[in-house]
Design an enzyme around this catalytic site. Structure first.
Site, mmCIF file in Angstrom:
data_model
loop_
_atom_site.group_PDB
_atom_site.id
_atom_site.type_symbol
_atom_site.label_atom_id
_atom_site.label_comp_id
_atom_site.label_asym_id
_atom_site.label_seq_id
_atom_site.Cartn_x
_atom_site.Cartn_y
_atom_site.Cartn_z
ATOM 1 N N ASN A 265 10.474 -1.585 -2.847
ATOM 2 C CA ASN A 265 9.593 -0.480 -2.897
ATOM 3 C C ASN A 265 10.251 0.613 -1.986
ATOM 4 O OD1 ASN A 265 7.818 1.601 -1.838
ATOM 5 N ND2 ASN A 265 5.947 0.078 -2.413
ATOM 6 N N HIS B 107 9.320 4.470 1.424
ATOM 7 C CA HIS B 107 9.609 4.950 2.601
ATOM 8 C C HIS B 107 10.715 5.724 2.863
ATOM 9 C CE1 HIS B 107 6.569 2.206 3.918
ATOM 10 N NE2 HIS B 107 6.919 1.245 3.170
ATOM 11 N N HIS C 63 5.401 4.357 -5.552
ATOM 12 C CA HIS C 63 4.205 4.890 -5.704
ATOM 13 C C HIS C 63 3.838 6.111 -5.566
ATOM 14 C CE1 HIS C 63 -0.058 3.957 -3.629
ATOM 15 N NE2 HIS C 63 -0.315 4.657 -4.714
ATOM 16 N N ARG D 268 1.599 8.676 -5.440
ATOM 17 C CA ARG D 268 0.240 8.995 -4.960
ATOM 18 C C ARG D 268 -0.396 10.298 -5.323
ATOM 19 N NH1 ARG D 268 -1.461 5.814 -0.169
ATOM 20 N NH2 ARG D 268 -3.058 7.417 0.013
ATOM 21 N N ARG E 233 2.301 12.291 -1.070
ATOM 22 C CA ARG E 233 2.927 12.432 0.395
ATOM 23 C C ARG E 233 4.181 11.918 0.532
ATOM 24 N NH1 ARG E 233 -0.950 7.972 3.326
ATOM 25 N NH2 ARG E 233 -2.376 9.553 2.651
ATOM 26 N N GLU F 16 3.684 2.200 -9.081
ATOM 27 C CA GLU F 16 2.352 1.757 -8.388
ATOM 28 C C GLU F 16 1.450 3.210 -8.413
ATOM 29 O OE1 GLU F 16 2.073 0.765 -4.270
ATOM 30 O OE2 GLU F 16 3.571 -0.610 -4.480
ATOM 31 N N THR G 118 -1.214 1.505 1.262
ATOM 32 C CA THR G 118 -2.161 0.638 0.387
ATOM 33 C C THR G 118 -3.008 -0.233 1.416
ATOM 34 O OG1 THR G 118 -0.832 1.001 -1.307
ATOM 35 C CG2 THR G 118 -2.755 -0.374 -1.762
ATOM 36 N N GLU H 280 -0.765 -8.779 -8.627
ATOM 37 C CA GLU H 280 -0.038 -8.915 -7.201
ATOM 38 C C GLU H 280 -0.891 -9.286 -6.241
ATOM 39 O OE1 GLU H 280 2.761 -5.897 -6.755
ATOM 40 O OE2 GLU H 280 2.758 -6.087 -4.516
ATOM 41 N N HIS I 204 3.099 -6.878 0.380
ATOM 42 C CA HIS I 204 2.760 -5.968 1.188
ATOM 43 C C HIS I 204 3.012 -6.969 2.542
ATOM 44 C CE1 HIS I 204 0.420 -2.236 2.560
ATOM 45 N NE2 HIS I 204 0.226 -3.239 3.661
#
Ligand code: PXP
Length: 251
Positions: A7, A10, A47, A49, A53, A74, A105, A155, A196
Site C-alpha cells: 500500500n 503513505h 486508497h 479517499r 488526503r 481501495e 481505515t 480482506e 492493516h
C-alpha cells in the site's frame, strides 16, 4: 505462495504534506510502486479517499498505466469513486468504510447491515471484470454476509490483532479470531486476504492463519524504507555539500 501487496498511500501522505494542490512533487507514489514491483511485490494497493488526503486521481490513473503487477484500488462505496473505478479498471477493488475524521481505515465494513447495497456494487464491478474484496472484521456474521454478496475476496482486518499483539492472552484471542474467520470464509468459497497493522514483528504469528492468498501492508514497509534508505540519501547529499568551495562552482 502468499502474495504481498504494498500500500503506497503513505508515500502520497508525505508528498501532500509539502506539495498539496501542486499536481506533482516528491516522493511520487507511482515511482515507489515501481520500486516495490522491481523487488518482488505481487501487487500495489492505493486508497482513493473521498477527501483525497493522500492518493490523488492522477496517481490512480498513472498506477494503472505504469505498474506491471496488479492494482488493488481501495475505496469507499461512494458513487463518484465508483465511477472512477469503472474507468480505471483495477484488477480488484477493496471496499472499505471511510470516515473523514479517521487517520486511516479504522474498522471493517458492516456488510451484514448493508447486504443488498453491497451485493449490487459487487455485481456492477464484477460485470466490468473487476474482482471485489470486502474489508471486514473477523466476525462470523460479516463473513456469512460477505459470501452472500457475491464478493470474490474478504480482506480480514488484522488491526485488532496488531494492536493486541503485545498483550499475551488478548493477542492470542485476536489471532484465534483470524484463524476461525479464515476457515469460515474459505469454506464459504471466499478467497482470503488480510491487512492493516502488519509489521516485521507481528507477521510470523500470522502463519497460524490458514488459507491466506494475499496480505496488504503499507505503514511498516514505507517506514522501514525511510530508515534503511537514510544512509544512502545522506551520502548522496554529502557529495554536494563536500563539493562546496572546491572551485568548480558555476557562477
Ligand atoms: N488493508 C486495508 C483495507 C487498509 O485500509 C490498510 C490501511 O490503509 C491496509 C491494508 C494497510 O495497513 P497498514 O498501512 O497498517 O499496513
Amino acid at each position: 505462495m502468499l502474495k504481498l501487496g504494498i500500500n503506497v498511500d503513505h508515500v502520497a501522505t508525505l508528498r501532500e504534506a509539502r506539495y498539496r494542490g501542486r499536481g506533482s512533487g516528491e516522493p511520487d507514489p507511482v515511482e515507489a510502486a515501481l520500486l516495490c514491483e522491481a523487488d518482488g511485490a505481487h501487487g500495489i494497493t492505493a486508497h482513493l479517499r473521498e477527501d483525497r488526503r493522500h492518493i490523488q486521481d492522477r496517481d490512480i490513473f498513472q498506477l494503472r498505466e505504469r505498474i506491471g503487477t496488479r492494482l488493488n484500488l481501495e475505496m469507499a462505496n461512494h458513487p463518484e469513486i465508483r465511477a472512477i473505478a469503472l474507468r480505471v479498471r483495477p484488477e480488484t477493488v477493496c471496499l472499505v468504510p471511510e470516515q473523514r475524521q479517521e487517520v486511516t481505515t479504522e474498522g471493517g465494513l458492516d456488510v451484514a447491515g448493508n447486504e443488498r447495497e453491497l451485493s449490487e456494487v459487487c455485481q456492477e464491478l464484477r460485470t466490468h471484470q473487476i474482482g471485489v474484496s470486502l474489508f471486514i472484521n473477523p466476525d462470523s456474521a460479516q463473513i456469512s454476509a460477505a459470501a452472500r454478496t457475491g464478493a470474490d475476496f474478504v480482506e480480514l482486518h488484522t488491526g485488532p490483532f496488531a494492536e493486541a499483539f503485545h498483550e499475551e492472552s488478548q493477542g492470542r484471542e485476536e489471532l484465534q479470531r483470524l484463524v476461525r474467520a479464515a476457515r469460515q470464509a474459505y469454506e464459504l468459497g471466499l478467497s482470503v486476504n488480510a491487512g492493516h497493522g502488519l509489521n516485521y514483528e507481528n507477521f510470523e504469528a500470522l502463519y497460524a492463519v490458514p488459507h491466506l492468498v494475499e496480505v496488504n501492508i503499507g505503514h511498516s514497509i514505507i517506514s522501514r524504507a525511510l530508515l534503511v534508505g537514510m544512509g544512502r540519501a545522506v551520502r548522496e547529499m554529502l557529495e554536494f555539500t563536500d563539493g562546496y568551495g572546491s572551485g568548480d562552482r558555476v557562477e
